[in-house]
Design a protein around this motif. Sequence first.
Motif, PDB file in Angstrom:
ATOM      1  N   GLU A 152       0.822  -1.209   0.000  1.00 39.77           N
ATOM      2  CA  GLU A 152       0.000   0.000   0.000  1.00 39.77           C
ATOM      3  C   GLU A 152       0.859   1.264   0.000  1.00 39.77           C
ATOM      4  OE1 GLU A 152      -3.463   0.308  -0.167  1.00 39.77           O
ATOM      5  OE2 GLU A 152      -3.265  -1.803  -0.703  1.00 39.77           O
ATOM      6  N   ILE A 153       1.933   1.245   0.784  1.00 38.37           N
ATOM      7  CA  ILE A 153       2.815   2.420   0.850  1.00 38.37           C
ATOM      8  C   ILE A 153       3.527   2.616  -0.495  1.00 38.37           C
ATOM      9  CG2 ILE A 153       4.915   3.350   1.910  1.00 38.37           C
ATOM     10  CD1 ILE A 153       3.959   2.062   4.547  1.00 38.37           C
ATOM     11  N   GLU A 154       4.026   1.528  -1.079  1.00 33.87           N
ATOM     12  CA  GLU A 154       4.752   1.639  -2.347  1.00 33.87           C
ATOM     13  C   GLU A 154       3.838   2.061  -3.496  1.00 33.87           C
ATOM     14  OE1 GLU A 154       6.968  -1.987  -2.840  1.00 33.87           O
ATOM     15  OE2 GLU A 154       8.659  -1.127  -1.749  1.00 33.87           O
ATOM     16  N   SER A 203       0.373   6.848   3.506  1.00 40.01           N
ATOM     17  CA  SER A 203       1.704   7.249   3.964  1.00 40.01           C
ATOM     18  C   SER A 203       2.109   6.402   5.174  1.00 40.01           C
ATOM     19  CB  SER A 203       1.703   8.727   4.358  1.00 40.01           C
ATOM     20  OG  SER A 203       0.952   8.910   5.537  1.00 40.01           O
ATOM     21  N   ILE A 204       3.371   6.515   5.542  1.00 40.46           N
ATOM     22  CA  ILE A 204       3.851   5.762   6.711  1.00 40.46           C
ATOM     23  C   ILE A 204       3.119   6.228   7.964  1.00 40.46           C
ATOM     24  CG2 ILE A 204       5.869   5.333   8.180  1.00 40.46           C
ATOM     25  CD1 ILE A 204       7.591   5.458   5.649  1.00 40.46           C
ATOM     26  N   THR A 205       2.937   7.532   8.107  1.00 40.79           N
ATOM     27  CA  THR A 205       2.245   8.069   9.281  1.00 40.79           C
ATOM     28  C   THR A 205       0.797   7.579   9.331  1.00 40.79           C
ATOM     29  OG1 THR A 205       3.649  10.021   9.159  1.00 40.79           O
ATOM     30  CG2 THR A 205       1.682  10.189  10.519  1.00 40.79           C
ATOM     31  N   GLN A 206       0.118   7.606   8.191  1.00 42.06           N
ATOM     32  CA  GLN A 206      -1.266   7.121   8.148  1.00 42.06           C
ATOM     33  C   GLN A 206      -1.323   5.635   8.487  1.00 42.06           C
ATOM     34  OE1 GLN A 206      -2.000   8.255   4.100  1.00 42.06           O
ATOM     35  NE2 GLN A 206      -3.263  10.014   4.677  1.00 42.06           N
ATOM     36  N   ILE A 218       0.609   0.973  14.858  1.00 42.47           N
ATOM     37  CA  ILE A 218       2.045   0.669  14.904  1.00 42.47           C
ATOM     38  C   ILE A 218       2.726   1.832  15.610  1.00 42.47           C
ATOM     39  CG2 ILE A 218       4.098   0.201  13.525  1.00 42.47           C
ATOM     40  CD1 ILE A 218       2.097  -0.756  11.312  1.00 42.47           C
ATOM     41  N   GLN A 219       3.502   1.527  16.637  1.00 42.87           N
ATOM     42  CA  GLN A 219       4.024   2.573  17.494  1.00 42.87           C
ATOM     43  C   GLN A 219       5.228   3.298  16.904  1.00 42.87           C
ATOM     44  OE1 GLN A 219       4.612   0.264  21.003  1.00 42.87           O
ATOM     45  NE2 GLN A 219       2.424   0.197  21.469  1.00 42.87           N
TER      46      GLN A 219
END
Length: 142
Positions: A26-28, A33-36, A43-44
């Motif tokens: 999904e990110i690629e 985004s990583i934050t989303q 995820i911490q």
Amino acid sequence: MKDELNYVKRSQRDYSMSLKLQIVSEIEKGNISITQTRKQYGIQSHATVLNWLRKFGNFDWENQNPTQMAKTPEQKIMELEAQVKLLEKQKALLERQAFVADKKAILFDMMIDLAEKEYHIDIRKNSAPEQSATSNKKNNKQ
């Protein structure tokens, strides 16, 4: 006494491989985004997601370059065969569209001929169109 947050320390082993691969994909693709991703899946650590991207992704996140894994000859052949099939389909579609366009042009030409004969008027103009008064003024000012 202050309300304590329910903090659960997790490790990468707490996430399934399928979830990791889904997140990386999904990110690629640019869908998230990583934050989303961190917020959505709880995820911490930002580093956790980056580790998954480094391990399982097709992108070099440290150097910001796509990594091209060497493809086997069989993979290359399969990709090329798929491209050939796609191009053949596109060619056939374009040929059909050209055929229809030619038929339409012939039909419209016949309609104009018929209208010119029936109404005794020249629909097709053989000379260059005359300029309007406004465009003549614009050209004279330049």
